[in-house]
Design a protein around this motif. Structure first.
Motif, PDB file in Angstrom:
ATOM      1  N   THR A  31      -6.999  -3.235  -6.414  1.00  7.96           N
ATOM      2  CA  THR A  31      -7.778  -1.995  -6.331  1.00  7.96           C
ATOM      3  C   THR A  31      -7.309  -1.158  -5.139  1.00  7.96           C
ATOM      4  OG1 THR A  31      -9.548  -3.245  -5.235  1.00  7.96           O
ATOM      5  CG2 THR A  31      -9.817  -2.803  -7.565  1.00  7.96           C
ATOM      6  N   THR A  32      -6.903  -1.817  -4.057  1.00 10.38           N
ATOM      7  CA  THR A  32      -6.328  -1.067  -2.935  1.00 10.38           C
ATOM      8  C   THR A  32      -5.044  -0.372  -3.387  1.00 10.38           C
ATOM      9  OG1 THR A  32      -7.233  -2.683  -1.389  1.00 10.38           O
ATOM     10  CG2 THR A  32      -5.522  -1.231  -0.540  1.00 10.38           C
ATOM     11  N   ALA A  33      -4.197  -1.112  -4.076  1.00  5.75           N
ATOM     12  CA  ALA A  33      -2.949  -0.536  -4.590  1.00  5.75           C
ATOM     13  C   ALA A  33      -3.257   0.660  -5.499  1.00  5.75           C
ATOM     14  CB  ALA A  33      -2.162  -1.596  -5.358  1.00  5.75           C
ATOM     15  N   PHE A  34      -4.273   0.488  -6.320  1.00 11.23           N
ATOM     16  CA  PHE A  34      -4.685   1.518  -7.274  1.00 11.23           C
ATOM     17  C   PHE A  34      -5.228   2.751  -6.546  1.00 11.23           C
ATOM     18  CE2 PHE A  34      -7.694   3.491 -10.218  1.00 11.23           C
ATOM     19  CZ  PHE A  34      -7.102   3.342 -11.460  1.00 11.23           C
ATOM     20  N   ASN A  35      -6.096   2.517  -5.579  1.00 15.82           N
ATOM     21  CA  ASN A  35      -6.728   3.639  -4.870  1.00 15.82           C
ATOM     22  C   ASN A  35      -5.754   4.389  -3.968  1.00 15.82           C
ATOM     23  OD1 ASN A  35      -9.164   2.872  -6.012  1.00 15.82           O
ATOM     24  ND2 ASN A  35      -9.780   1.623  -4.261  1.00 15.82           N
ATOM     25  N   GLN A 102      -0.576  -3.002 -12.419  1.00 16.27           N
ATOM     26  CA  GLN A 102       0.488  -2.416 -13.253  1.00 16.27           C
ATOM     27  C   GLN A 102       0.286  -0.915 -13.440  1.00 16.27           C
ATOM     28  OE1 GLN A 102      -0.072  -5.236 -16.408  1.00 16.27           O
ATOM     29  NE2 GLN A 102       1.889  -6.274 -16.040  1.00 16.27           N
ATOM     30  N   LEU A 103      -0.974  -0.510 -13.606  1.00 16.59           N
ATOM     31  CA  LEU A 103      -1.256   0.932 -13.726  1.00 16.59           C
ATOM     32  C   LEU A 103      -0.824   1.647 -12.448  1.00 16.59           C
ATOM     33  CD1 LEU A 103      -4.814   1.058 -15.400  1.00 16.59           C
ATOM     34  CD2 LEU A 103      -2.660   1.796 -16.417  1.00 16.59           C
ATOM     35  N   ALA A 104      -1.143   1.052 -11.297  1.00 15.83           N
ATOM     36  CA  ALA A 104      -0.773   1.662 -10.010  1.00 15.83           C
ATOM     37  C   ALA A 104       0.748   1.788  -9.889  1.00 15.83           C
ATOM     38  CB  ALA A 104      -1.333   0.837  -8.855  1.00 15.83           C
ATOM     39  N   TYR A 106       2.949   1.811 -12.333  1.00 12.86           N
ATOM     40  CA  TYR A 106       3.508   2.655 -13.381  1.00 12.86           C
ATOM     41  C   TYR A 106       3.454   4.133 -12.993  1.00 12.86           C
ATOM     42  CZ  TYR A 106       4.598   4.111 -18.147  1.00 12.86           C
ATOM     43  OH  TYR A 106       5.190   4.650 -19.247  1.00 12.86           O
ATOM     44  N   ARG A 107       2.358   4.532 -12.352  1.00 12.86           N
ATOM     45  CA  ARG A 107       2.196   5.951 -11.998  1.00 12.86           C
ATOM     46  C   ARG A 107       2.828   6.322 -10.662  1.00 12.86           C
ATOM     47  NH1 ARG A 107       1.952   7.709 -16.589  1.00 12.86           N
ATOM     48  NH2 ARG A 107       0.221   6.917 -17.805  1.00 12.86           N
ATOM     49  N   TYR A 108       3.153   5.309  -9.856  1.00 10.59           N
ATOM     50  CA  TYR A 108       3.682   5.575  -8.522  1.00 10.59           C
ATOM     51  C   TYR A 108       4.846   6.556  -8.584  1.00 10.59           C
ATOM     52  CZ  TYR A 108       5.842   4.806  -3.992  1.00 10.59           C
ATOM     53  OH  TYR A 108       6.379   4.998  -2.751  1.00 10.59           O
ATOM     54  N   PRO A 109       5.013   7.529  -7.690  1.00 15.98           N
ATOM     55  CA  PRO A 109       4.218   7.767  -6.479  1.00 15.98           C
ATOM     56  C   PRO A 109       2.932   8.558  -6.716  1.00 15.98           C
ATOM     57  CG  PRO A 109       6.015   9.329  -6.568  1.00 15.98           C
ATOM     58  CD  PRO A 109       6.148   8.472  -7.785  1.00 15.98           C
ATOM     59  N   ASP A 110       2.648   8.914  -7.983  1.00 15.75           N
ATOM     60  CA  ASP A 110       1.384   9.607  -8.235  1.00 15.75           C
ATOM     61  C   ASP A 110       0.224   8.633  -8.123  1.00 15.75           C
ATOM     62  OD1 ASP A 110       2.643  12.000  -8.763  1.00 15.75           O
ATOM     63  OD2 ASP A 110       2.964  11.490 -10.877  1.00 15.75           O
ATOM     64  N   LYS A 111      -0.963   9.195  -7.868  1.00 13.59           N
ATOM     65  CA  LYS A 111      -2.163   8.366  -7.940  1.00 13.59           C
ATOM     66  C   LYS A 111      -2.540   8.190  -9.395  1.00 13.59           C
ATOM     67  CE  LYS A 111      -3.904   8.761  -3.361  1.00 13.59           C
ATOM     68  NZ  LYS A 111      -5.089   8.690  -2.517  1.00 13.59           N
ATOM     69  N   VAL A 112      -3.298   7.141  -9.683  1.00  9.71           N
ATOM     70  CA  VAL A 112      -3.501   6.791 -11.080  1.00  9.71           C
ATOM     71  C   VAL A 112      -4.505   7.702 -11.775  1.00  9.71           C
ATOM     72  CG1 VAL A 112      -4.047   4.943 -12.695  1.00  9.71           C
ATOM     73  CG2 VAL A 112      -2.943   4.389 -10.548  1.00  9.71           C
ATOM     74  N   VAL A 113      -5.574   8.078 -11.098  1.00 11.41           N
ATOM     75  CA  VAL A 113      -6.560   8.927 -11.775  1.00 11.41           C
ATOM     76  C   VAL A 113      -6.819  10.181 -10.939  1.00 11.41           C
ATOM     77  CG1 VAL A 113      -7.689   7.136 -13.135  1.00 11.41           C
ATOM     78  CG2 VAL A 113      -8.462   7.554 -10.803  1.00 11.41           C
ATOM     79  N   PRO A 114      -7.273  11.263 -11.595  1.00  5.90           N
ATOM     80  CA  PRO A 114      -7.524  12.495 -10.858  1.00  5.90           C
ATOM     81  C   PRO A 114      -8.646  12.293  -9.828  1.00  5.90           C
ATOM     82  CG  PRO A 114      -7.707  12.851 -13.230  1.00  5.90           C
ATOM     83  CD  PRO A 114      -7.583  11.393 -13.022  1.00  5.90           C
ATOM     84  N   LYS A 115      -8.633  13.176  -8.858  1.00  8.23           N
ATOM     85  CA  LYS A 115      -9.549  13.115  -7.717  1.00  8.23           C
ATOM     86  C   LYS A 115     -11.005  12.886  -8.127  1.00  8.23           C
ATOM     87  CE  LYS A 115      -8.972  15.318  -3.230  1.00  8.23           C
ATOM     88  NZ  LYS A 115      -8.500  16.511  -2.540  1.00  8.23           N
ATOM     89  N   SER A 116     -11.423  13.587  -9.188  1.00 10.85           N
ATOM     90  CA  SER A 116     -12.840  13.552  -9.562  1.00 10.85           C
ATOM     91  C   SER A 116     -13.310  12.157  -9.965  1.00 10.85           C
ATOM     92  CB  SER A 116     -13.102  14.535 -10.716  1.00 10.85           C
ATOM     93  OG  SER A 116     -12.389  14.121 -11.865  1.00 10.85           O
ATOM     94  N   LEU A 117     -12.365  11.307 -10.394  1.00 15.01           N
ATOM     95  CA  LEU A 117     -12.755   9.964 -10.851  1.00 15.01           C
ATOM     96  C   LEU A 117     -12.561   8.892  -9.787  1.00 15.01           C
ATOM     97  CD1 LEU A 117     -11.646   9.366 -14.532  1.00 15.01           C
ATOM     98  CD2 LEU A 117     -13.938   9.226 -13.559  1.00 15.01           C
ATOM     99  N   ARG A 118     -11.854   9.239  -8.711  1.00 12.59           N
ATOM    100  CA  ARG A 118     -11.479   8.183  -7.762  1.00 12.59           C
ATOM    101  C   ARG A 118     -12.658   7.471  -7.113  1.00 12.59           C
ATOM    102  NH1 ARG A 118      -6.631  11.564  -5.333  1.00 12.59           N
ATOM    103  NH2 ARG A 118      -5.614  11.781  -7.369  1.00 12.59           N
ATOM    104  N   PRO A 119     -13.705   8.208  -6.701  1.00 16.63           N
ATOM    105  CA  PRO A 119     -14.835   7.482  -6.097  1.00 16.63           C
ATOM    106  C   PRO A 119     -15.464   6.475  -7.072  1.00 16.63           C
ATOM    107  CG  PRO A 119     -15.014   9.846  -5.667  1.00 16.63           C
ATOM    108  CD  PRO A 119     -13.908   9.673  -6.663  1.00 16.63           C
ATOM    109  N   THR A 120     -15.573   6.860  -8.339  1.00 11.09           N
ATOM    110  CA  THR A 120     -16.148   5.955  -9.339  1.00 11.09           C
ATOM    111  C   THR A 120     -15.294   4.696  -9.491  1.00 11.09           C
ATOM    112  OG1 THR A 120     -16.910   7.908 -10.528  1.00 11.09           O
ATOM    113  CG2 THR A 120     -17.001   5.818 -11.712  1.00 11.09           C
TER     114      THR A 120
END
Lengths: 218, 218
Positions: A31-35, A102-104, A106-120
Motif C-alpha cells: 500500500t505504501t508502494a501504491f500510495n 503489481q498495479l503500482a 505497472y503504472r510507475y512513474p504515474d500514481k495508480v489512481v487519481p487524486k480524488s480517490l487516493r485518500p479512500t
C-alpha cells in the motif's frame, strides 16, 4: 503422545502467526508502494511473495504430518483442518498484496489512481494492514475480542469499497479508462484481503469458543 | 475397515462431481443471463448459490468424519485433504458465477458490456462452462488427459482476459466508466473461475499419477 501433539500444534500456531505477520508486512509495503509510487518497494513485495507461499506449503505439510502421526479426533482434528484453511487464506492475502504492488509497478512513474480517490484507497490499505496485524495477534493469543474488531474493520472496508464505485460512477469522475480499471481492481483486491481476514478470524473464534458452525471455506 | 474407507471415499468423490456439475450449471446460466440480460436467470443463479455452499459444507463434514473414523495415512490422507481443498475451490467457483449473475441483474434492462466486448466475454464464459464440465468429468473418471485440456483452456481464458484490458485501455474504447468497471470485474471473475478449475485439475492429476508436488492451496 498428547504432549507431542500439543507441541506440534503449537508449532502450527507459531507458523500461522509468522505467516500472518509476513502478510501484514507485505500489505504495508504494497500500500505504501501504491500510495507513493514506490517501484522499488513494489518489486520487493512481488519478489517476496514466494516466501509466503513456501511457508504456507511447509505449514500444510506439517499439518498433514500431524494428521498422519497423531490421528487427532474431535476438536483437535478441527483445529488441524482449520490450520490448513487458514494457511490457504493467508496465502491468498499475500497474493492480494502482490496484486496491489503489481498495479503500482505497472503504472510507475504515474500514481495508480487519481487524486480524488487516493485518500479512500489509503484508508482501505491502512485498515487492511491493521486487520492483518490484529489477525497475527489473534492467532497468537486467541483473544476473541480481536475477532470482533476485525469484523468491524471489514465493515469499514466494505463501505469504502462501495464508495469507490460511487465515485467512479458519479458525474464528477474525470478519470481515464485506465484510472477506472485500476480503481476497480485495487478496491476489489483490498476488499478481498479484508474478507479473508474475517474468514480466518471467524475460524479462530469458533475454535476458541468451541462454538463451531460449519460454513463455506472462504 | 479398508472397504468402508473406500466406500466413504467414493461418497466424497461423488459429492465433488455433483458440486462441480452444479457449478458448471450455475456458470452456464450466469453467462447466459449476462450475455442476454436475462434477469430471471440471473436471480436463479443468485438464489441457488446457497445450495452449492451447503453441499460444500456437507462434503467437508464428511471428509472430517472420515479423517476421524478411518485415520487415513499416506496417499489416502492426501486424497481426503485434497477433497477439502477441492470443495473450497468449487465453492469459490460458485461465487464467481454468482458475481457474474449479479452484474447482469444490476445493469438490467441494459446489457452489461458494450457491443465491442460481448463476443470476448461470451467466449470467456463458454470456456469457463466447458472447463467446469470437464472438471466434473475429471473428478468422476480421473482421466488426466482432461486436466491438460483444462490447462490449455485456461491459457485461452488468460489471453482473452488480457485482450479485454487492451480493448478497454485502447484508443477506440468509447465505453462509459460503468462499462469499464463492469468489463474489468466480469473479466476478473471469469478469469478467477478458470484459475480455480486449473488448481483443482492439478490436484486430481497429482493424486491420479502419484506425482505429488506440494503447492499453495489456491
Amino acid at each position: 503422545m498428547r504432549e507431542v501433539f500439543q507441541q506440534e500444534l503449537h508449532e502450527v500456531q507459531t507458523g500461522l502467526v509468522e505467516i500472518a505477520r509476513l502478510v501484514a508486512d507485505a500489505m504495508e509495503k504494497a500500500t505504501t508502494a501504491f500510495n507513493e509510487s514506490n517501484v522499488a518497494l513494489a518489486e520487493e513485495v512481488i519478489a517476496d511473495d514466494h516466501l509466503i507461499d513456501a511457508r504456507a506449503v511447509a505449514l500444510d505439510e506439517l499439518a498433514i504430518t500431524i494428521l498422519a502421526r497423531q490421528q487427532p479426533v474431535a476438536r483437535d482434528l478441527r483445529i488441524v483442518v482449520s490450520a490448513l484453511r487458514i494457511s490457504a487464506s493467508l496465502e491468498r492475502m499475500g497474493d492480494m498484496a502482490t496484486h496491489i504492488a503489481q498495479l503500482a509497478r505497472y503504472r510507475y512513474p504515474d500514481k495508480v489512481v487519481p487524486k480524488s480517490l487516493r485518500p479512500t484507497m489509503a484508508e482501505m490499505g491502512r485498515l487492511d494492514v491493521e486487520m492483518a496485524r490484529k489477525l497475527a495477534e489473534l492467532l497468537d493469543t486467541q483473544d476473541v475480542e480481536l475477532a470482533d474488531q476485525i469484523r468491524n474493520e471489514d465493515d469499514l472496508v466494505d463501505d469504502l469499497h462501495l464508495s469507490v464505485f460511487d465515485k467512479v460512477l458519479g458525474q464528477s469522475w474525470k478519470g481515464e479508462a485506465s484510472d477506472t480499471v485500476d480503481a476497480t481492481l485495487a478496491s476489489r483486491y483490498l476488499e478481498r484481503f479484508a474478507d479473508h481476514a474475517v474468514a480466518i478470524a471467524k475460524k479462530v473464534q469458533y475454535l476458541a469458543t468451541g462454538d463451531w458452525v460449519p460454513e463455506p471455506a472462504n
